[in-house]
Design an enzyme around this catalytic site. Structure first.
Site, PDB file in Angstrom:
ATOM      1  N   ASP A  49     133.696  26.303   8.586  1.00  0.00           N
ATOM      2  CA  ASP A  49     133.569  25.398   7.435  1.00  0.00           C
ATOM      3  C   ASP A  49     133.315  26.082   6.074  1.00  0.00           C
ATOM      4  OD1 ASP A  49     133.789  23.636   9.549  1.00  0.00           O
ATOM      5  OD2 ASP A  49     131.885  22.602   9.203  1.00  0.00           O
TER       6      ASP A  49
ATOM      7  N   ASP B  88     135.845  21.040   8.309  1.00  0.00           N
ATOM      8  CA  ASP B  88     135.244  19.711   8.388  1.00  0.00           C
ATOM      9  C   ASP B  88     136.229  18.758   7.699  1.00  0.00           C
ATOM     10  OD1 ASP B  88     132.752  18.598   9.375  1.00  0.00           O
ATOM     11  OD2 ASP B  88     132.119  18.244   7.305  1.00  0.00           O
TER      12      ASP B  88
ATOM     13  N   HIS C 205     136.924  14.743   7.240  1.00  0.00           N
ATOM     14  CA  HIS C 205     136.481  13.363   7.479  1.00  0.00           C
ATOM     15  C   HIS C 205     137.383  12.329   6.805  1.00  0.00           C
ATOM     16  CE1 HIS C 205     132.801  14.974   9.092  1.00  0.00           C
ATOM     17  NE2 HIS C 205     132.354  15.414   7.944  1.00  0.00           N
TER      18      HIS C 205
ATOM     19  N   HIS D 193     134.199   7.509   6.947  1.00  0.00           N
ATOM     20  CA  HIS D 193     133.468   8.167   8.040  1.00  0.00           C
ATOM     21  C   HIS D 193     132.006   7.708   8.106  1.00  0.00           C
ATOM     22  CE1 HIS D 193     131.927  11.616  10.493  1.00  0.00           C
ATOM     23  NE2 HIS D 193     133.053  11.332  11.110  1.00  0.00           N
TER      24      HIS D 193
ATOM     25  N   HIS E 271     131.575  14.051   1.727  1.00  0.00           N
ATOM     26  CA  HIS E 271     132.028  15.447   1.631  1.00  0.00           C
ATOM     27  C   HIS E 271     133.259  15.658   2.513  1.00  0.00           C
ATOM     28  CE1 HIS E 271     129.639  15.337   5.303  1.00  0.00           C
ATOM     29  NE2 HIS E 271     130.375  16.355   5.727  1.00  0.00           N
TER      30      HIS E 271
ATOM     31  N   LYS F 250     137.849  19.097  12.467  1.00  0.00           N
ATOM     32  CA  LYS F 250     136.858  18.354  13.253  1.00  0.00           C
ATOM     33  C   LYS F 250     136.193  17.318  12.375  1.00  0.00           C
ATOM     34  CE  LYS F 250     133.338  21.793  12.278  1.00  0.00           C
ATOM     35  NZ  LYS F 250     132.452  20.917  11.531  1.00  0.00           N
TER      36      LYS F 250
ATOM     37  N   CYS G 126     126.572  23.223  11.470  1.00  0.00           N
ATOM     38  CA  CYS G 126     127.819  23.480  12.202  1.00  0.00           C
ATOM     39  C   CYS G 126     127.839  24.845  12.890  1.00  0.00           C
ATOM     40  CB  CYS G 126     129.012  23.281  11.284  1.00  0.00           C
ATOM     41  SG  CYS G 126     129.210  21.520  10.876  1.00  0.00           S
TER      42      CYS G 126
HETATM   43  C1  VGL Z   1     128.214  20.341   8.033  1.00  0.00           C
HETATM   44  C2  VGL Z   1     126.822  18.604   7.522  1.00  0.00           C
HETATM   45  C3  VGL Z   1     127.873  17.716   7.578  1.00  0.00           C
HETATM   46  C4  VGL Z   1     128.354  21.806   8.267  1.00  0.00           C
HETATM   47  C5  VGL Z   1     129.279  19.471   8.103  1.00  0.00           C
HETATM   48  O1  VGL Z   1     129.479  22.345   8.129  1.00  0.00           O
HETATM   49  O2  VGL Z   1     127.340  22.463   8.600  1.00  0.00           O
HETATM   50  N1  VGL Z   1     126.987  19.899   7.760  1.00  0.00           N
HETATM   51  N2  VGL Z   1     129.101  18.159   7.872  1.00  0.00           N
HETATM   52 ZN    ZN Z   2     130.719  16.829   7.689  1.00  0.00          ZN
END
Ligand code: VGL
Ligand code: ZN
Length: 198
Positions: free
Chosen positions: A10, A48, A50, A54, A83, A107, A152
């Site tokens: 990510d 990431d 979404h 979401h 995000h 994901k 993550c």
């Molecule tokens: C993440 C919060 C929400 C991450 C992703 O990549 O750690 N944290 N979505």
């Molecule tokens: Zn996320």
């Protein structure tokens, strides 16, 4: 290291300074990750990703505060600022991150379940398919880096160790959100799962 994969978690604009869910120093790890990419049998980037509706976004829950926690059918879920919306600038990789990876794994694209881990959704049961990809490529060991250490990265590392991979997390090439002690918990959880944090 043909049996070892680098998993880059990510490294996206929304997790870098100026992004919607910025992680302090998130951009600082990019040069080191780029340099590391030379040495592996496979390189995987996770993203990431979404949909706008979401369920992990606070603004999709009437009156809910950002960073509050709700109970979902699969367990507690932090409500994040909006995000990494599919196709948006925030979901794009950091501009300097090398893109010559073997696989980009997206994901968090199912509305009703978040997915911190690169291996399973937050229900801990629904696979993303990454395990099968790595095993059929002959990968036994994983090195992980990216954002965020305590969400993550930690979830991915713990799941990978449980699946039987030998896992190393390069702490200097990760940065954390640290929400209510989440970084200390993540460190303890990774060590308990047998992840090497170096
Ligand atoms: C993440 C919060 C929400 C991450 C992703 O990549 O750690 N944290 N979505
Ligand atoms: Zn996320």
């Amino acid at each position: 290291m043909t049996d070892t994969a680098l998993i880059v978690i990510d490294v996206q604009n929304d997790f870098c300074p100026g992004g919607a869910l910025e992680v302090a120093g998130g951009d600082e790890i990019v040069p080191g990750i780029n340099a590391l990419m030379e040495d592996f049998g496979a390189v995987v980037l996770t993203q990431d990703w979404h949909p706008a509706d979401h369920s992990s976004f606070a603004d999709n829950h009437d009156g809910a505060a950002e960073y509050s926690v709700i109970e979902m059918p699969y367990g507690p879920q932090v409500l994040w600022p909006r995000h990494c919306v599919q196709g948006g600038a925030g979901a794009a990789f950091h501009a300097d991150l090398r893109r010559d990876a073997d696989l980009i794994l997206r994901k968090g694209f199912r509305r009703w379940v978040d997915s911190y881990s690169a291996f399973f959704e937050n229900d801990r049961q629904t696979p993303t398919g990454l395990e099968g990809y790595l095993r059929t490529r002959g990968i036994l060991k994983l090195v992980m880096a990216g954002l965020a250490t305590d969400f993550c990265v930690a979830h991915s590392a713990i799941d990978a160790a449980r699946l039987g991979f030998e896992v190393e997390v390069r702490e200097a090439l990760c940065r954390a959100i640290d929400l209510d002690g989440s970084l200390a918990r993540a460190g303890a959880g990774m060590r308990a799962a047998g992840v090497r944090v170096t």
